[in-house]
Motif scaffolding. Structure first.
Motif, PDB file in Angstrom:
ATOM      1  N   GLN A   1       2.723  36.829  14.941  1.00  0.00           N
ATOM      2  CA  GLN A   1       1.919  38.016  14.632  1.00  0.00           C
ATOM      3  C   GLN A   1       0.565  37.609  14.054  1.00  0.00           C
ATOM      4  OE1 GLN A   1       3.539  40.515  11.585  1.00  0.00           O
ATOM      5  NE2 GLN A   1       1.884  42.013  11.709  1.00  0.00           N
ATOM      6  N   PRO A   2      -0.539  38.196  14.532  1.00  0.00           N
ATOM      7  CA  PRO A   2      -1.846  37.919  13.922  1.00  0.00           C
ATOM      8  C   PRO A   2      -1.842  38.318  12.447  1.00  0.00           C
ATOM      9  CG  PRO A   2      -2.110  39.044  16.018  1.00  0.00           C
ATOM     10  CD  PRO A   2      -0.652  39.106  15.685  1.00  0.00           C
ATOM     11  N   ARG A   3      -2.439  37.493  11.641  1.00  0.00           N
ATOM     12  CA  ARG A   3      -2.509  37.743  10.203  1.00  0.00           C
ATOM     13  C   ARG A   3      -3.618  38.753   9.924  1.00  0.00           C
ATOM     14  NH1 ARG A   3      -0.759  35.061   5.573  1.00  0.00           N
ATOM     15  NH2 ARG A   3      -2.206  35.074   3.807  1.00  0.00           N
ATOM     16  N   GLY A   4      -3.311  39.793   9.146  1.00  0.00           N
ATOM     17  CA  GLY A   4      -4.269  40.843   8.853  1.00  0.00           C
ATOM     18  C   GLY A   4      -5.381  40.387   7.925  1.00  0.00           C
ATOM     19  N   VAL A   5      -6.369  41.268   7.753  1.00  0.00           N
ATOM     20  CA  VAL A   5      -7.546  40.964   6.932  1.00  0.00           C
ATOM     21  C   VAL A   5      -7.756  42.094   5.925  1.00  0.00           C
ATOM     22  CG1 VAL A   5     -10.050  40.616   6.919  1.00  0.00           C
ATOM     23  CG2 VAL A   5      -8.651  39.602   8.739  1.00  0.00           C
ATOM     24  N   TYR A   6      -7.932  41.717   4.680  1.00  0.00           N
ATOM     25  CA  TYR A   6      -8.284  42.649   3.599  1.00  0.00           C
ATOM     26  C   TYR A   6      -9.743  42.363   3.249  1.00  0.00           C
ATOM     27  CZ  TYR A   6      -7.890  45.183  -0.873  1.00  0.00           C
ATOM     28  OH  TYR A   6      -8.064  46.066  -1.931  1.00  0.00           O
ATOM     29  N   LEU A   7     -10.648  43.230   3.695  1.00  0.00           N
ATOM     30  CA  LEU A   7     -12.091  43.033   3.549  1.00  0.00           C
ATOM     31  C   LEU A   7     -12.598  43.878   2.391  1.00  0.00           C
ATOM     32  CD1 LEU A   7     -14.799  41.914   4.611  1.00  0.00           C
ATOM     33  CD2 LEU A   7     -14.853  43.846   6.216  1.00  0.00           C
ATOM     34  N   TRP A   8     -13.136  43.221   1.360  1.00  0.00           N
ATOM     35  CA  TRP A   8     -13.578  43.974   0.187  1.00  0.00           C
ATOM     36  C   TRP A   8     -14.970  43.499  -0.245  1.00  0.00           C
ATOM     37  CZ3 TRP A   8     -14.736  42.242  -4.797  1.00  0.00           C
ATOM     38  CH2 TRP A   8     -14.491  40.879  -5.029  1.00  0.00           C
ATOM     39  N   GLY A   9     -15.634  44.356  -1.021  1.00  0.00           N
ATOM     40  CA  GLY A   9     -16.945  44.000  -1.546  1.00  0.00           C
ATOM     41  C   GLY A   9     -17.664  45.232  -2.059  1.00  0.00           C
ATOM     42  N   PRO A  10     -18.859  45.049  -2.615  1.00  0.00           N
ATOM     43  CA  PRO A  10     -19.611  46.166  -3.170  1.00  0.00           C
ATOM     44  C   PRO A  10     -19.993  47.175  -2.095  1.00  0.00           C
ATOM     45  CG  PRO A  10     -20.538  44.037  -3.851  1.00  0.00           C
ATOM     46  CD  PRO A  10     -19.557  43.759  -2.759  1.00  0.00           C
ATOM     47  N   VAL A  11     -20.400  48.344  -2.552  1.00  0.00           N
ATOM     48  CA  VAL A  11     -20.835  49.384  -1.616  1.00  0.00           C
ATOM     49  C   VAL A  11     -22.102  48.930  -0.896  1.00  0.00           C
ATOM     50  CG1 VAL A  11     -19.829  51.249  -2.985  1.00  0.00           C
ATOM     51  CG2 VAL A  11     -22.186  50.553  -3.421  1.00  0.00           C
TER      52      VAL A  11
ATOM     53  N   GLU B   1       0.561  40.970  -4.878  1.00  0.00           N
ATOM     54  CA  GLU B   1       0.950  39.621  -4.474  1.00  0.00           C
ATOM     55  C   GLU B   1       1.394  39.585  -3.015  1.00  0.00           C
ATOM     56  OE1 GLU B   1       3.900  38.729  -7.393  1.00  0.00           O
ATOM     57  OE2 GLU B   1       2.421  38.104  -8.905  1.00  0.00           O
ATOM     58  N   LYS B   2       2.068  40.639  -2.554  1.00  0.00           N
ATOM     59  CA  LYS B   2       2.502  40.684  -1.155  1.00  0.00           C
ATOM     60  C   LYS B   2       1.301  40.810  -0.220  1.00  0.00           C
ATOM     61  CE  LYS B   2       6.350  42.659  -0.207  1.00  0.00           C
ATOM     62  NZ  LYS B   2       7.451  43.632   0.054  1.00  0.00           N
ATOM     63  N   ILE B   3       0.303  41.617  -0.606  1.00  0.00           N
ATOM     64  CA  ILE B   3      -0.923  41.731   0.189  1.00  0.00           C
ATOM     65  C   ILE B   3      -1.595  40.367   0.308  1.00  0.00           C
ATOM     66  CG2 ILE B   3      -3.292  42.648   0.157  1.00  0.00           C
ATOM     67  CD1 ILE B   3      -2.115  45.252  -0.991  1.00  0.00           C
ATOM     68  N   GLU B   4      -1.678  39.646  -0.810  1.00  0.00           N
ATOM     69  CA  GLU B   4      -2.353  38.343  -0.798  1.00  0.00           C
ATOM     70  C   GLU B   4      -1.569  37.310   0.017  1.00  0.00           C
ATOM     71  OE1 GLU B   4      -4.710  38.625  -5.072  1.00  0.00           O
ATOM     72  OE2 GLU B   4      -2.682  37.780  -5.017  1.00  0.00           O
ATOM     73  N   ARG B   5      -0.234  37.439   0.069  1.00  0.00           N
ATOM     74  CA  ARG B   5       0.564  36.510   0.875  1.00  0.00           C
ATOM     75  C   ARG B   5       0.486  36.838   2.361  1.00  0.00           C
ATOM     76  NH1 ARG B   5       4.587  37.615  -2.966  1.00  0.00           N
ATOM     77  NH2 ARG B   5       5.725  38.853  -1.408  1.00  0.00           N
ATOM     78  N   THR B   6       0.364  38.129   2.672  1.00  0.00           N
ATOM     79  CA  THR B   6       0.494  38.585   4.058  1.00  0.00           C
ATOM     80  C   THR B   6      -0.839  38.703   4.777  1.00  0.00           C
ATOM     81  OG1 THR B   6       2.423  39.862   3.314  1.00  0.00           O
ATOM     82  CG2 THR B   6       1.529  40.421   5.472  1.00  0.00           C
ATOM     83  N   MET B   7      -1.936  38.873   4.047  1.00  0.00           N
ATOM     84  CA  MET B   7      -3.242  39.102   4.646  1.00  0.00           C
ATOM     85  C   MET B   7      -4.240  38.075   4.128  1.00  0.00           C
ATOM     86  SD  MET B   7      -3.315  43.269   4.195  1.00  0.00           S
ATOM     87  CE  MET B   7      -4.742  43.507   5.274  1.00  0.00           C
ATOM     88  N   ASP B   8      -5.307  37.842   4.907  1.00  0.00           N
ATOM     89  CA  ASP B   8      -6.429  37.040   4.432  1.00  0.00           C
ATOM     90  C   ASP B   8      -7.376  37.949   3.653  1.00  0.00           C
ATOM     91  OD1 ASP B   8      -5.476  34.756   5.600  1.00  0.00           O
ATOM     92  OD2 ASP B   8      -6.695  34.942   7.414  1.00  0.00           O
ATOM     93  N   VAL B   9      -7.635  37.604   2.418  1.00  0.00           N
ATOM     94  CA  VAL B   9      -8.540  38.386   1.572  1.00  0.00           C
ATOM     95  C   VAL B   9      -9.948  37.826   1.759  1.00  0.00           C
ATOM     96  CG1 VAL B   9      -9.089  39.118  -0.768  1.00  0.00           C
ATOM     97  CG2 VAL B   9      -6.692  38.887  -0.058  1.00  0.00           C
ATOM     98  N   VAL B  10     -10.850  38.649   2.302  1.00  0.00           N
ATOM     99  CA  VAL B  10     -12.205  38.213   2.653  1.00  0.00           C
ATOM    100  C   VAL B  10     -13.203  39.078   1.893  1.00  0.00           C
ATOM    101  CG1 VAL B  10     -13.872  37.921   4.515  1.00  0.00           C
ATOM    102  CG2 VAL B  10     -11.428  37.524   4.948  1.00  0.00           C
ATOM    103  N   GLU B  11     -14.077  38.424   1.162  1.00  0.00           N
ATOM    104  CA  GLU B  11     -15.088  39.160   0.392  1.00  0.00           C
ATOM    105  C   GLU B  11     -16.389  39.254   1.183  1.00  0.00           C
ATOM    106  OE1 GLU B  11     -17.334  39.100  -3.980  1.00  0.00           O
ATOM    107  OE2 GLU B  11     -16.117  37.389  -3.341  1.00  0.00           O
ATOM    108  N   LEU B  12     -16.995  40.447   1.167  1.00  0.00           N
ATOM    109  CA  LEU B  12     -18.327  40.660   1.742  1.00  0.00           C
ATOM    110  C   LEU B  12     -19.241  41.099   0.606  1.00  0.00           C
ATOM    111  CD1 LEU B  12     -20.343  40.879   4.045  1.00  0.00           C
ATOM    112  CD2 LEU B  12     -19.477  43.177   4.519  1.00  0.00           C
TER     113      LEU B  12
END
Length: 364
Positions: A54-64, A180-191
């Motif tokens: 399964q492709p690993r998901g992405v959690y994309l976060w950052g300022p407005v 913790e599950k989000i961080e294990r299951t997805m790549d956390v990427v900051e913009l």
């Protein structure tokens, strides 16, 4: 494009092409995010599940204002599969809550609700994800657990890193296992690029309805007439049915509704109420907007919810306030999302004393 296999390089090029059509070049921070999204976009159509990787998901976060939603939109339009769904998290959670209620007597109500809403989807894109309410947090944890177990790949945008979700220190520990599950299951990427793109038309086309809204203070009759508004008469006051509740409106004229701030934000209202009303009216006027220091925390948060929903629903918003925006959005105990709310309200034109008509800003 469904079923087409696209390599990473070709997928990344389409972000650059979309940016140039909108009149700008991707900045360094955005290019870094594009590389990861291109990898995900190339993996999705190749995944043959349930036995493939399964492709690993992405959690994309950052300022407005950094372009997270724009990048998600381009990704979603480009990824070559029909088994995808993009939705604002507010909207999805309302739909999920209703589906969960329909299945609540079943032992695995959350799983049944997910199957009802997302049957056959492989990719789910959540825009503007956040968790503030402790009651919602527990149901969101069960929702995400079900999504992970059903091998639905996620792309999520947020203004918060995972460990910034449910930030209230009284309740934060309750959400730590899901963080913790989000961080294990997805790549956390900051913009977090240096440039703030607020106010730019990302589509390259006409401005949204929200951007044609107006912030007016102090809201004299002449100012309102200058922006095309007529002060409601007492005879126009009405009561609207919203689900099983009611709300007073100063006026309801075709697709325009006019509320007093205290009626719409300082009474017990849910985001579901606002979503229902936003589906009924495409132009909103909220008058009597006070300085935030003069109202309670719940009223401030409801106002933030209204702004979020109206912006995401592309409604036109007129705000009639007691003071300039920077004075209104000041004081202690501001909503957690105050940065995003200020960003969105900065898109509105401003009409103030001595400036009779600035209701139509130039684009560009």
């Amino acid at each position: 494009m469904a079923g087409e296999h696209v390599d990473v390089g070709r997928f990344a090029e389409r972000f650059g092409d979309a940016a140039r059509r909108s009149g700008f070049e991707l900045d360094t921070a955005q290019v870094s995010v594009v590389d990861r999204l291109a990898q995900l976009g190339a993996e999705i159509p190749r995944w043959r599940g349930p036995f493939g990787r399964q492709p690993r998901g992405v959690y994309l976060w950052g300022p407005v204002g950094r372009g997270k939603s724009w990048l998600m939109n381009v990704f979603y339009e480009t990824v070559p599969t029909d088994r995808k769904h993009r939705v604002h998290f507010y909207d999805f959670f309302r739909q999920f809550h209703a589906a969960y209620s329909r299945h609540r007597r079943k032992p695995q109500a959350v799983d049944f609700a997910v199957e009802e809403l997302l049957d056959n989807f492989r990719l789910l894109c959540f825009d503007e994800f956040h968790v503030h309410d402790a009651g919602d947090a527990m149901l969101i944890s069960r929702l995400f657990t079900s999504l992970f177990e059903k091998k639905i790949t996620l792309l999520v945008t947020s203004n918060y890193p995972p460990d910034g979700l449910l930030p209230n220190p009284i309740y934060h520990h309750l959400f730590v296992p899901m963080i913790e599950k989000i961080e294990r299951t997805m790549d956390v990427v900051e913009l977090a690029g240096p440039r703030d793109y607020r106010g730019r038309s990302w589509s390259g086309g006409p401005r949204s309805r929200f951007e044609t809204g107006v912030y007016v203070w102090p809201g004299r009759d002449a100012q309102l007439r200058d922006v095309g508004l007529e002060t409601p008469s007492e005879e126009e006051t009405t009561v609207l049915d919203v689900g099983d509740r009611r709300i007073r409106a100063l006026a309801a004229r075709d697709d325009l509704v006019w509320f007093d701030f205290f009626d719409v934000c300082d009474t017990a209202r849910s985001t579901t109420d606002y979503l229902i009303l936003a589906g009924r009216f495409t132009t909103w006027v909220i008058s009597g907007l006070p300085r935030f220091e003069e109202v309670g925390r719940d009223a401030r948060q409801r106002f933030a919810n209204v702004v979020d929903i109206l912006c995401d629903k592309d409604a036109r918003l007129f705000l009639v306030a007691a003071a300039p925006l920077d004075e209104v959005l000041s004081g202690d105990g501001l909503p957690i999302d105050i940065g995003r709310i200020a960003s969105r309200l900065s898109l509105l034109s401003a009409v103030s004393p001595g400036e009779p008509d600035r209701s139509w800003k130039e684009t560009g």
